[in-house]
Write a protein that holds these residues in place. Structure first.
Motif, mmCIF file in Angstrom:
data_model
loop_
_atom_site.group_PDB
_atom_site.id
_atom_site.type_symbol
_atom_site.label_atom_id
_atom_site.label_comp_id
_atom_site.label_asym_id
_atom_site.label_seq_id
_atom_site.Cartn_x
_atom_site.Cartn_y
_atom_site.Cartn_z
ATOM 1 N N HIS A 9 0.833 -1.193 0.000
ATOM 2 C CA HIS A 9 0.000 0.000 0.000
ATOM 3 C C HIS A 9 0.876 1.254 0.000
ATOM 4 O O HIS A 9 0.647 2.182 -0.760
ATOM 5 N N ALA A 10 1.912 1.250 0.837
ATOM 6 C CA ALA A 10 2.830 2.392 0.881
ATOM 7 C C ALA A 10 3.557 2.545 -0.449
ATOM 8 O O ALA A 10 3.730 3.659 -0.952
ATOM 9 N N GLY A 39 1.026 6.767 6.463
ATOM 10 C CA GLY A 39 0.802 5.326 6.540
ATOM 11 C C GLY A 39 2.061 4.493 6.398
ATOM 12 O O GLY A 39 1.982 3.273 6.226
ATOM 13 N N ALA A 40 3.217 5.144 6.494
ATOM 14 C CA ALA A 40 4.482 4.430 6.281
ATOM 15 C C ALA A 40 4.694 3.385 7.370
ATOM 16 O O ALA A 40 4.676 3.714 8.557
ATOM 17 N N PRO A 41 4.900 2.123 6.968
ATOM 18 C CA PRO A 41 5.081 1.058 7.955
ATOM 19 C C PRO A 41 6.483 0.985 8.555
ATOM 20 O O PRO A 41 6.695 0.292 9.541
ATOM 21 N N ASP A 42 7.454 1.707 7.942
ATOM 22 C CA ASP A 42 8.829 1.614 8.446
ATOM 23 C C ASP A 42 9.634 2.830 7.988
ATOM 24 O O ASP A 42 9.147 3.688 7.263
ATOM 25 N N GLY A 43 10.879 2.875 8.433
ATOM 26 C CA GLY A 43 11.758 3.994 8.099
ATOM 27 C C GLY A 43 12.047 4.125 6.620
ATOM 28 O O GLY A 43 12.205 5.232 6.103
ATOM 29 N N THR A 44 12.113 3.002 5.922
ATOM 30 C CA THR A 44 12.366 3.043 4.476
ATOM 31 C C THR A 44 11.222 3.744 3.756
ATOM 32 O O THR A 44 11.442 4.608 2.903
ATOM 33 N N ALA A 45 9.997 3.393 4.105
ATOM 34 C CA ALA A 45 8.829 4.020 3.469
ATOM 35 C C ALA A 45 8.741 5.500 3.839
ATOM 36 O O ALA A 45 8.386 6.332 2.996
ATOM 37 N N GLN A 46 9.087 5.838 5.081
ATOM 38 C CA GLN A 46 9.105 7.244 5.474
ATOM 39 C C GLN A 46 10.144 8.000 4.658
ATOM 40 O O GLN A 46 9.875 9.093 4.155
ATOM 41 N N ARG A 72 15.421 15.003 6.885
ATOM 42 C CA ARG A 72 14.721 13.905 7.553
ATOM 43 C C ARG A 72 14.954 12.588 6.817
ATOM 44 O O ARG A 72 15.200 11.548 7.432
ATOM 45 N N ALA A 73 14.855 12.649 5.511
ATOM 46 C CA ALA A 73 15.042 11.437 4.701
ATOM 47 C C ALA A 73 16.459 10.898 4.866
ATOM 48 O O ALA A 73 16.657 9.679 4.945
ATOM 49 N N GLU A 74 17.429 11.798 4.929
ATOM 50 C CA GLU A 74 18.819 11.359 5.045
ATOM 51 C C GLU A 74 19.059 10.610 6.358
ATOM 52 O O GLU A 74 19.777 9.599 6.383
ATOM 53 N N ILE A 75 18.462 11.078 7.428
ATOM 54 C CA ILE A 75 18.605 10.391 8.722
ATOM 55 C C ILE A 75 18.075 8.970 8.613
ATOM 56 O O ILE A 75 18.731 8.009 9.041
ATOM 57 N N ALA A 76 16.893 8.818 8.017
ATOM 58 C CA ALA A 76 16.292 7.482 7.854
ATOM 59 C C ALA A 76 17.127 6.618 6.910
ATOM 60 O O ALA A 76 17.324 5.424 7.167
ATOM 61 N N ALA A 79 20.274 5.388 8.609
ATOM 62 C CA ALA A 79 19.969 4.394 9.643
ATOM 63 C C ALA A 79 19.821 2.998 9.053
ATOM 64 O O ALA A 79 20.193 2.007 9.685
ATOM 65 N N ASP A 80 19.289 2.915 7.838
ATOM 66 C CA ASP A 80 19.055 1.618 7.200
ATOM 67 C C ASP A 80 20.006 1.340 6.040
ATOM 68 O O ASP A 80 19.791 0.402 5.270
#
Length: 185
Positions: A9-10, A39-46, A72-76, A79-80
């Motif tokens: 969905h994301a 609705g992002a289920p995780d950091g990647t989707a965010q 914000r995106a760079e932090i996520a 992290a992954d």
């Protein structure tokens, strides 16, 4: 929603946002990316949603907001260890810096975009970054270096069938040649 349907969905919302942005419907694209973020289920989707939002902000010249989304995106992404997303983040940030006249920052961001594109094994990201590097050198008035990067970008595009990206960079290559008084080329 059942767990198996949350991530697709994301992804679908993200795809819809990109499609709307490419069609020029920035208001609806922004709303779609905001829904994807909510609705992002995780950091990647965010991360991907923030990148999408930043892309929309660039088009409507909302520079501060766009750069904030990229931060914000760079932090996520860090992290992954999302190298493809890091390439997109640096590429977009370079594109924000271009119209701001921040030539050194523009150049640095596109170099980072290229490095992460290579790490991700994504030739299209690398080609975009080469075009961005060409833009940065163009902005600096270094037409020979700009042309070199546009040439490398065009070659990579031709090798991989990235026709839309190739056309844009062919036009820039022509501009650099005109500035070098090589109008016959």
């Amino acid at each position: 929603a059942p767990i198996g349907f949350r991530r697709p969905h994301a992804s679908l919302r993200h795809f819809a946002g990109e499609t709307l942005r490419e069609l020029g419907d920035i208001e609806r694209a922004t709303g779609t990316f905001e829904q994807a973020l909510a609705g992002a289920p995780d950091g990647t989707a965010q991360c991907r949603a923030w990148i999408g939002l930043a892309g929309c902000m660039r088009i409507v010249d909302r520079m501060d907001e766009g750069l904030e989304f990229l931060d914000r995106a760079e932090i996520a992404a860090k992290a992954d260890t999302l190298n493809a997303e890091l390439s997109d983040i640096h590429y977009l940030r370079g594109n924000f810096y271009f119209p701001m006249g921040r030539t050194d920052d523009c150049l640095h961001e596109h170099e980072q975009a290229r490095n992460f594109g290579q790490l991700a094994g994504q030739p299209e990201a690398e080609a975009r970054a080469l075009g961005g590097l060409g833009d940065a050198y163009y902005l600096r008035g270094q037409m020979g270096r700009a042309e070199d990067h546009f040439n490398r970008c065009v070659e990579l595009c031709r090798q991989n069938g990235f026709e839309r990206l190739e056309v844009v960079n062919l036009a820039m290559r022509a501009n650099t040649r005109a500035y070098q008084l090589r109008t016959a080329d």
